[in-house]
Design an enzyme around this catalytic site. Sequence first.
Site, PDB file in Angstrom:
ATOM      1  N   SER A 314       0.809  -1.204   0.000  1.00  0.00           N
ATOM      2  CA  SER A 314       0.000   0.000   0.000  1.00  0.00           C
ATOM      3  C   SER A 314       0.850   1.266   0.000  1.00  0.00           C
ATOM      4  O   SER A 314       1.499   1.571  -0.988  1.00  0.00           O
ATOM      5  CB  SER A 314      -0.962  -0.047   1.196  1.00  0.00           C
ATOM      6  OG  SER A 314      -1.969   0.923   1.078  1.00  0.00           O
ATOM      7  N   ASP A 325      10.086   5.317 -10.316  1.00  0.00           N
ATOM      8  CA  ASP A 325       9.699   5.928 -11.592  1.00  0.00           C
ATOM      9  C   ASP A 325      10.465   7.210 -11.878  1.00  0.00           C
ATOM     10  O   ASP A 325      10.789   7.509 -13.033  1.00  0.00           O
ATOM     11  CB  ASP A 325       8.188   6.210 -11.600  1.00  0.00           C
ATOM     12  CG  ASP A 325       7.368   4.970 -11.923  1.00  0.00           C
ATOM     13  OD1 ASP A 325       7.958   3.876 -11.992  1.00  0.00           O
ATOM     14  OD2 ASP A 325       6.137   5.097 -12.098  1.00  0.00           O
ATOM     15  N   LYS A 339      -0.792  -4.271  -3.160  1.00  0.00           N
ATOM     16  CA  LYS A 339      -2.074  -3.650  -2.819  1.00  0.00           C
ATOM     17  C   LYS A 339      -2.099  -2.231  -3.375  1.00  0.00           C
ATOM     18  O   LYS A 339      -1.573  -1.302  -2.781  1.00  0.00           O
ATOM     19  CB  LYS A 339      -2.316  -3.614  -1.316  1.00  0.00           C
ATOM     20  CG  LYS A 339      -3.696  -3.027  -0.998  1.00  0.00           C
ATOM     21  CD  LYS A 339      -3.938  -2.894   0.485  1.00  0.00           C
ATOM     22  CE  LYS A 339      -5.322  -2.280   0.704  1.00  0.00           C
ATOM     23  NZ  LYS A 339      -5.415  -0.920   0.132  1.00  0.00           N
TER      24      LYS A 339
END
Length: 473
Positions: A314, A325, A339
């Site tokens: 999460s 990224d 998740k």
Amino acid sequence: MSSKLRNIGLITIGAVAGVLISLNFQAIADLKTRGPLPIEELRAFTEVFGAIKTNYVESVEDKKLITEAINGMLTGLDPHSAYLDAEAFKELQVGTQGQFGGLGIEVGMEDGFVKVVSPIEDTPAFRAGVKPGDLIIKLDDTPVKGMSLNDAVKKMRGKPNTNITLTISRKGESAPVVVTLTRAVIRVQSVKSKLIEPGYAWVRVSQFQEQTPENMVKALEGMFKQGQVKGLVLDLRNDPGGLLHGAVAISSAFLPPKSLVVSTDGRAEDAKRKFFASPEDYARGSRGEDILKALPAAVRTVPMVVLVNGGSASASEIVAGALQDHKRAIVIGTQTFGKGSVQTIMPLGNNTAIKLTTARYFTPGGRSIQALGVTPDLIVEDPSDVATRIREADLTRHLENGTKPAEKPAETSPRAKPAAPGVVPGEQKPVELGSKDDFQLMQAIAYLKGEPVKGQPPTLANTKPTGASSKSN
């Protein structure tokens, strides 16, 4: 026993913190989009309700029937949507403050028994040696078989300083293991830090709570004042998540201002949002102060590694995905939990609420991590963690990824390695995170120094095949 988990609900004993993130929007669809009421289905519901009231062997209160109906509607959707009664709603609120009562374990269900997902550090369960993969077969003198997960959890909860005896079936043990635990108020220290050696800092976030960003700032300030920091390890292993604003704040501490951290997408318009490295998106409270303004400037440029494993979920995956990224840090470890859904807490009357999945979240590069997880840039195994983890894709009725078909478990993907043949999951003694015996951490430090990184410790790398299947379940 079957290796596939059924009716799994990750529940931290004494808390409903678990692997969820909660957004502060009320994602209620516009009335115009709801469509007509399903008359035939509602008629069937009222007929069943009437039949129970008239014919059930015992009298049942209307409140109980309605509550169970609500429970059924929500739990039938996905593993994270749920009805929160007054007690559960209160525990959810308290849990985000970093303090709750219980034993300190995350559990699920397998074949009618309670299965330990993970003990929480520095708790009664952790200190007693409870291990991931343990099956709890008795609570005191009461067999667990036939209990619901919620009933088992309630029995394990209780007042601090009271005892409960767990009878455990453990792989590799010929007889049940019996441990007596003393319930305690569990206080989770969400941020730990230290210099592993001169110039190389380690910061661990164990859960994203209200005070986690402030505690992170203090930890980084203290270490950078001790001298030049040549490399930083952000340790998110076994971090089940927590509050979204905490994940945005921690990401923002290392990214250039205004960088995209995470976006969410759902059916309702207010579930479609983007969160940036900006005080407007991570500050809490009416003052909206920038809690990161005291950070040394070098924090945003120091070479950096993020450590993750199957227990990173999460909010942890938001941070790891954002830093990966933006190429701000290299991610090392094993595949994360997967998740990538958003749960919104919607208060109801009588101090109750529903926790409803309202959106998926996406990394800055547009990746949905739901049921897939974050794949590390460098796979480095932990012998005490190999193949013992439950992941989102294992959960019954888990939400699909939303952007591409579900893939095989990460351990069988080309970038990840399966467990070494002959290694029995869970038999290796867990090491203290942040210690010199922490193999994954030592490899992260090696990477920061420009030294070779080993993918497996000797306990795995030197294991010879025994003919056992290496397929992940």
